[in-house]
Write a protein that holds these residues in place. Structure first.
Motif, PDB file in Angstrom:
ATOM      1  N   THR A  22       0.821  -1.212   0.000  1.00 41.12           N
ATOM      2  CA  THR A  22       0.000   0.000   0.000  1.00 41.12           C
ATOM      3  C   THR A  22       0.856   1.264   0.000  1.00 41.12           C
ATOM      4  O   THR A  22       0.549   2.236  -0.702  1.00 41.12           O
ATOM      5  CB  THR A  22      -0.931   0.012   1.233  1.00 41.12           C
ATOM      6  OG1 THR A  22      -1.778  -1.143   1.195  1.00 41.12           O
ATOM      7  CG2 THR A  22      -1.788   1.271   1.269  1.00 41.12           C
ATOM      8  N   PHE A  23       1.938   1.255   0.763  1.00 35.74           N
ATOM      9  CA  PHE A  23       2.724   2.480   0.938  1.00 35.74           C
ATOM     10  C   PHE A  23       3.988   2.517   0.075  1.00 35.74           C
ATOM     11  O   PHE A  23       4.523   3.611  -0.162  1.00 35.74           O
ATOM     12  CB  PHE A  23       3.128   2.631   2.411  1.00 35.74           C
ATOM     13  CG  PHE A  23       1.972   2.937   3.322  1.00 35.74           C
ATOM     14  CD1 PHE A  23       1.448   4.219   3.379  1.00 35.74           C
ATOM     15  CD2 PHE A  23       1.407   1.946   4.102  1.00 35.74           C
ATOM     16  CE1 PHE A  23       0.376   4.510   4.222  1.00 35.74           C
ATOM     17  CE2 PHE A  23       0.345   2.223   4.940  1.00 35.74           C
ATOM     18  CZ  PHE A  23      -0.184   3.508   5.001  1.00 35.74           C
ATOM     19  N   PRO A  47       5.110   3.418   7.046  1.00 35.91           N
ATOM     20  CA  PRO A  47       5.353   4.758   6.482  1.00 35.91           C
ATOM     21  C   PRO A  47       6.553   5.459   7.119  1.00 35.91           C
ATOM     22  O   PRO A  47       7.189   6.313   6.484  1.00 35.91           O
ATOM     23  CB  PRO A  47       4.048   5.507   6.788  1.00 35.91           C
ATOM     24  CG  PRO A  47       3.026   4.448   6.996  1.00 35.91           C
ATOM     25  CD  PRO A  47       3.768   3.300   7.628  1.00 35.91           C
ATOM     26  N   LEU A  54       0.845  -0.312  10.119  1.00 38.61           N
ATOM     27  CA  LEU A  54       0.345   0.959   9.574  1.00 38.61           C
ATOM     28  C   LEU A  54       1.121   2.153  10.125  1.00 38.61           C
ATOM     29  O   LEU A  54       1.286   3.170   9.442  1.00 38.61           O
ATOM     30  CB  LEU A  54      -1.144   1.105   9.883  1.00 38.61           C
ATOM     31  CG  LEU A  54      -2.090   0.196   9.098  1.00 38.61           C
ATOM     32  CD1 LEU A  54      -3.511   0.307   9.633  1.00 38.61           C
ATOM     33  CD2 LEU A  54      -2.045   0.536   7.608  1.00 38.61           C
TER      34      LEU A  54
END
Length: 477
Positions: free
Chosen positions: A294-295, A434, A430
């Motif tokens: 996702t990141f 990042p 999560l």
């Protein structure tokens, strides 16, 4: 009181060792002969303990071969496809693992417990009903999830990167048959048929993927994630159908044709906590890859996956032992043999931890060369391995504790543990991915594995009175 008894034993052992003056050299010289005697007893023994040991060895050997084969397959795919396309394939196959693993709703684990109980009580009508009903349920739910996944992908297609679209559609075709294969795995393990349970999904399937990709490579087809997804469809369907036919044939010989009895209330009550456990296990195993995808870029996904799967090779010991001993946990508990269960738990812990520790040392020693096999850029994933090994070894130190809890009726407590740690894992990933990238994913996953192991240890000790930690096996009692 137990501690004082153990202390006395230790003191007696110490006195004996002083009087007998056993040297390290004596132990080393005696070790090969003792190992041969143990091996001979395991191979020739007819008692249940010897059978369980043979099943553990068989499962271990299948997992060793499977681990090598899967690793070879991933290396070849990474080399042929390049890190970007390989990262795409890793992402879409992860979704197959998640959706296919959820589809049996825990029945694939419930049959490992229920089939031995029904066989012990000669309730063959319930065995027949459970087999038919669980297979139908898994395939139907898998088909439904694949359809829903396709509809969701079509609906949200504008928000999904173009290079993921076609491989995802193709991967969804694997979900129903993957779910049916999971059911055959459970039915096989529940009856100690380790070859049928483990060989098709762990050896035949990767062999077909490798063969199909080799044929595509020699035929000049593009080495993309789309081509790999096509190979996965062929491999997943063929391997699962072969396994289904083998299970059907074997059960026809051991469970004669007759009426079926369905006890859906008991089956669902047993399987739902196991379903929660399965879902949380899938989150623990795959959340890091999905969050990284996702990141970060597909190349980052590929590097992280290669490092994580290289280090997680040590976990094949954990699952091999668990697969071999789960049905015996259930059988010993069903007949009320508490002392036999306690001794067997210690065996299972030792069978899990020491091979895992040895494997971890070898893998770390060869870590950088192993990663280089995927491609020079993959060596940057070695720090991920150094972090993950802590969590993997800590979990192995508690033996196959989740199998024990599930087979002894503590699936609700096990589910509660895994729900908490799965949420922790997702939240940590999560937060940390990042911030710290691949290192953050490794730290989050390792921390979650440690917390999982500690909580399962506490549940087994307080609810069952069983000490599943490796250090408990060092005390004689």
């Amino acid at each position: 009181m137990a501690h004082s008894d153990n202390a006395g034993d230790i003191g007696a052992d110490a006195t004996q060792s002083v009087t007998e003056r056993i040297s390290i050299g004596d132990l080393i010289r005696q070790a090969p002969g003792q190992a041969l005697e143990i091996a001979r007893a395991v191979l020739a023994g007819n008692d249940e303990r010897a059978l369980a040991q043979r099943n553990a060895v068989a499962a271990f050997l299948v997992r060793v071969i499977s681990a090598a084969l899967l690793y070879l397959t991933q290396v070849v795919l990474a080399r042929w496809m390049g890190s970007f396309e390989y990262g795409i394939y890793v992402f879409v196959w992860t979704w197959v693992l998640v959706l296919g693993g959820l589809s049996p709703i825990g029945l694939n684990m419930a049959v490992i417990r229920l089939v031995p109980e029904y066989r012990e009580r000669d309730q063959l009508d319930r065995v027949r009903g459970l087999k038919f009903g669980s297979n139908l349920t898994a395939f139907a739910i898998g088909s439904g999830l694949a359809a829903l996944g396709g509809a969701g992908l079509w609906l949200f297609e504008p928000y999904v990167a173009n290079y993921y679209i076609l491989p995802l559609y193709l991967a969804l075709i694997c979900v129903p048959i993957y779910a049916l294969g999971d059911m055959q795995d459970g039915l096989g393990r529940g009856q100690a048929w380790m070859g049928i349970a483990l060989v098709p999904p762990y050896i035949l399937r990767p062999l077909i993927v490798l063969g199909a990709m080799a044929a595509a490579f020699w035929a000049g087809l593009p080495m993309t994630a789309t081509t790999a997804a096509g190979a996965a469809i062929l491999a997943t369907w063929l391997a699962a159908l072969v396994q289904f036919l083998l299970i059907e044939t074997r059960m026809a010989k051991n469970v004669p044709a007759g009426p079926r009895t369905y006890d859906w209330r008991l089956w669902i009550a047993t399987s739902l906590p196991l379903f929660i456990i399965c879902a949380c296990e899938l989150a623990l195993q795959n959340a890091d890859v999905l969050v990284v995808s996702t990141f970060l870029t597909p190349k980052d996904v590929a590097i992280y996956f290669a490092a994580a799967k290289t280090m997680s090779l040590i976990m094949f010991v954990h699952y091999a032992v668990g697969s071999a001993v789960a049905n015996r946990f259930s059988a010993l508990n069903a007949r009320g043999d508490k002392e036999g269960l306690r001794a067997f738990v210690k065996d299972a812990v030792n069978w899990t931890f020491w091979p895992s520790l040895a494997a971890a040392g070898v893998i770390l020693l060869l870590g950088r060369p192993l990663l280089w096999l995927f491609g020079p850029e993959f060596i940057s994933g070695f720090p991920v391995m150094m972090i993950l090994v802590v969590g993997f070894l800590f979990r192995s130190a508690m033996g196959p504790s989740e199998f024990l809890l599930n087979m002894l009726g503590e699936q609700k407590a096990c589910a509660a543990v895994l729900v908490a740690t799965a949420v922790l894992n997702i939240v940590l990933n999560l937060i940390m991915v990042p911030w710290l990238g691949l290192i953050g994913a490794a730290m989050a996953t390792s921390a979650s594995l440690i917390v999982t192991a500690l909580l399962q240890y506490m549940v087994a000790l307080r609810r069952l009175g069983l000490d599943v930690a490796i250090w408990s096996t060092w005390r004689r009692g």
